[in-house]
Design a protein around this motif. Sequence first.
Motif, PDB file in Angstrom:
ATOM      1  N   PRO A 137      46.184  40.299  37.105  1.00 34.40           N
ATOM      2  CA  PRO A 137      46.291  41.705  37.547  1.00 34.40           C
ATOM      3  C   PRO A 137      45.173  42.145  38.491  1.00 34.40           C
ATOM      4  CG  PRO A 137      46.799  41.525  35.210  1.00 34.40           C
ATOM      5  CD  PRO A 137      46.336  40.159  35.652  1.00 34.40           C
ATOM      6  N   ARG A 138      43.959  41.649  38.282  1.00 35.06           N
ATOM      7  CA  ARG A 138      42.864  42.085  39.169  1.00 35.06           C
ATOM      8  C   ARG A 138      42.736  41.240  40.423  1.00 35.06           C
ATOM      9  NH1 ARG A 138      37.834  45.288  36.551  1.00 35.06           N
ATOM     10  NH2 ARG A 138      37.796  45.959  38.735  1.00 35.06           N
ATOM     11  N   ASP A 167      37.173  42.966  40.764  1.00 32.78           N
ATOM     12  CA  ASP A 167      38.402  42.519  41.401  1.00 32.78           C
ATOM     13  C   ASP A 167      38.163  41.134  41.999  1.00 32.78           C
ATOM     14  OD1 ASP A 167      39.750  44.882  40.859  1.00 32.78           O
ATOM     15  OD2 ASP A 167      39.156  45.813  42.756  1.00 32.78           O
ATOM     16  N   VAL A 168      39.221  40.363  42.123  1.00 29.17           N
ATOM     17  CA  VAL A 168      39.130  39.102  42.838  1.00 29.17           C
ATOM     18  C   VAL A 168      40.112  39.130  44.001  1.00 29.17           C
ATOM     19  CG1 VAL A 168      38.316  37.755  40.878  1.00 29.17           C
ATOM     20  CG2 VAL A 168      40.763  37.945  41.296  1.00 29.17           C
ATOM     21  N   THR A 169      39.780  38.412  45.057  1.00 28.49           N
ATOM     22  CA  THR A 169      40.638  38.393  46.227  1.00 28.49           C
ATOM     23  C   THR A 169      40.464  37.056  46.946  1.00 28.49           C
ATOM     24  OG1 THR A 169      40.495  39.248  48.484  1.00 28.49           O
ATOM     25  CG2 THR A 169      38.964  40.134  46.945  1.00 28.49           C
ATOM     26  N   THR A 197      40.012  30.420  36.954  1.00 29.25           N
ATOM     27  CA  THR A 197      38.862  30.921  37.706  1.00 29.25           C
ATOM     28  C   THR A 197      39.061  32.389  38.049  1.00 29.25           C
ATOM     29  OG1 THR A 197      38.564  28.722  38.660  1.00 29.25           O
ATOM     30  CG2 THR A 197      37.418  30.550  39.733  1.00 29.25           C
ATOM     31  N   LEU A 198      40.262  32.709  38.561  1.00 29.53           N
ATOM     32  CA  LEU A 198      40.533  34.110  38.930  1.00 29.53           C
ATOM     33  C   LEU A 198      40.433  35.021  37.707  1.00 29.53           C
ATOM     34  CD1 LEU A 198      43.641  33.681  41.313  1.00 29.53           C
ATOM     35  CD2 LEU A 198      41.210  33.769  41.922  1.00 29.53           C
ATOM     36  N   SER A 199      41.036  34.607  36.605  1.00 31.14           N
ATOM     37  CA  SER A 199      41.033  35.496  35.431  1.00 31.14           C
ATOM     38  C   SER A 199      39.648  35.568  34.794  1.00 31.14           C
ATOM     39  CB  SER A 199      42.096  35.064  34.415  1.00 31.14           C
ATOM     40  OG  SER A 199      41.894  33.742  34.017  1.00 31.14           O
ATOM     41  N   SER A 200      38.873  34.508  34.917  1.00 28.37           N
ATOM     42  CA  SER A 200      37.519  34.534  34.344  1.00 28.37           C
ATOM     43  C   SER A 200      36.609  35.488  35.116  1.00 28.37           C
ATOM     44  CB  SER A 200      36.915  33.127  34.343  1.00 28.37           C
ATOM     45  OG  SER A 200      37.686  32.254  33.561  1.00 28.37           O
ATOM     46  N   GLN A 230      52.803  44.456  48.851  1.00 27.61           N
ATOM     47  CA  GLN A 230      52.701  45.866  48.484  1.00 27.61           C
ATOM     48  C   GLN A 230      53.565  46.216  47.275  1.00 27.61           C
ATOM     49  OE1 GLN A 230      50.679  48.273  49.483  1.00 27.61           O
ATOM     50  NE2 GLN A 230      51.698  49.622  48.011  1.00 27.61           N
ATOM     51  N   GLN A 231      54.637  45.461  47.063  1.00 30.24           N
ATOM     52  CA  GLN A 231      55.520  45.717  45.914  1.00 30.24           C
ATOM     53  C   GLN A 231      54.763  45.610  44.591  1.00 30.24           C
ATOM     54  OE1 GLN A 231      58.481  42.699  46.684  1.00 30.24           O
ATOM     55  NE2 GLN A 231      59.857  44.159  47.692  1.00 30.24           N
ATOM     56  N   SER A 232      53.719  44.798  44.563  1.00 26.13           N
ATOM     57  CA  SER A 232      52.918  44.725  43.330  1.00 26.13           C
ATOM     58  C   SER A 232      51.553  45.377  43.520  1.00 26.13           C
ATOM     59  CB  SER A 232      52.762  43.266  42.876  1.00 26.13           C
ATOM     60  OG  SER A 232      51.977  42.537  43.800  1.00 26.13           O
ATOM     61  N   GLY A 233      51.434  46.240  44.538  1.00 25.08           N
ATOM     62  CA  GLY A 233      50.178  46.960  44.754  1.00 25.08           C
ATOM     63  C   GLY A 233      49.097  46.129  45.398  1.00 25.08           C
ATOM     64  N   ARG A 234      49.475  44.968  45.939  1.00 22.80           N
ATOM     65  CA  ARG A 234      48.492  44.096  46.595  1.00 22.80           C
ATOM     66  C   ARG A 234      48.612  44.206  48.115  1.00 22.80           C
ATOM     67  NH1 ARG A 234      50.162  41.509  41.942  1.00 22.80           N
ATOM     68  NH2 ARG A 234      48.485  40.700  40.629  1.00 22.80           N
TER      69      ARG A 234
END
Length: 297
Positions: free
Chosen positions: A255-256, A228-230, A218-221, A9-13
Motif C-alpha cells: 500500500p505505501r 512511503d516507498v517509490t 524490501t518494499l514492505s519492510s 491513478q486507479q489505485s492512487g499511484r
Amino acid sequence: ASTLGAAAQQSGRYFGTAIAAGRLGDATYTSIAGREFNMVTAENEMKPDALQPQRGRFNFSSGDQIYNWATQRGMKVRGHTLAWHAQQPDWMRNLGGSSLRQAMIEHINGVMAHYRGKLAAWDVVNEAFEENGSRRQSNLQSTGNDWIEVAFRTARAADPSVKLCYNDYNIENWSYGKTQGVYNLIRDFKSRGVPIDCVGLQTHFTGGSSLPGNFQQTLSSFAALGVDVTLTEVDVTNSSTSQYAGLTQACINVPRCIGITVWGVRDSDSWRASENPLLFDRSGNKKAAYTSVLNVL
Ligand code: XIL
C-alpha cells in the motif's frame, strides 16, 4: 485505462518518467511522454552541477523548462537530487570538511527556496552507501557522519510542504548488505525524529528474468518503518517482461508503494541505450514490457 499514468491513478499511484530538457523539441518524445505519464523527474537538470555551476550563482533555466513542461500538462514533478557524490560542480568537488558542509546547506537552501511548494518530493540524498552497507567514502562523508541528517533537517526547514526521500540503487534485494545499511539509516531517523518521508529504490535491473531476492519484502519492510516507498529510476536489461511485471506487481501489493518512474521514454533515450531497457522502442512503439506493466497496474 489505456495509459500508464491513468492505470496507476486507479489505485492512487503515479507512473512517471525521466525527462531530458534537450529532447523537449522532439515531437515523438513529447507526445509519448505527455500521453503516458503523470509524474516527471529531470534526468540531469536539477542536479547540483546543473543548478549551481558557480558558487552562489544558481541557474534554474533547464530545471524550470522541465518543471513548466510537466506542470502545464498536469503532471507532477519529483526533484532529483540535492546532495550526491556525483555530478557536483567543479567548485564543489574540490571541497571537503566544514566548507563542504556549509556549501551543501547553502545549495539545499538555494534550490529549495526556488522550488518551494511546487514539487511532490525531493531526493534529498542520493547514493550514500557502499555495496556492503557501510557509508560511501565521498567528499560529503568527509564532512562528518551526520551529513545525511543535516541534509534532511535543512531540507525540511527550507520547504515543509515537500516529501523528503532517500534514494539509492541496489537496495532492492532484502538480503543485500546495502539494503540493510539503508534500512538501518531510515529506522534510526524515524526513531530519533529526523525528518524523512520516503525511500526511493532506483530499480536499475540487469539481466535475468526474476526479481532480486524478496523485492516485495524490501518494499514492505521499508514501508513498515513509516515511510512511503517509490521506484524512482526503473530500467531493465532487454525489458524483461517478467521483471517489469514483477516489479509492478510488487509495488501494487504494498500500500505505501506510491508510484513507479521509468528512467526515460524510448530505448534510444536511455543512459543504458545499448541494453534496450525501457517501455518504448526507438520508433516510439510500445514494447511487450509496456503491455506487461499496464496489465498489472
Ligand atoms: C544518469 C543520467 O541518466 C545520465 O544522463 C547522466 O549522464 C548520469 O546520470 N542514478 C541516478 C541518476 O540517481 O541520476 C543517474 O542518471 C543514473 C544513476
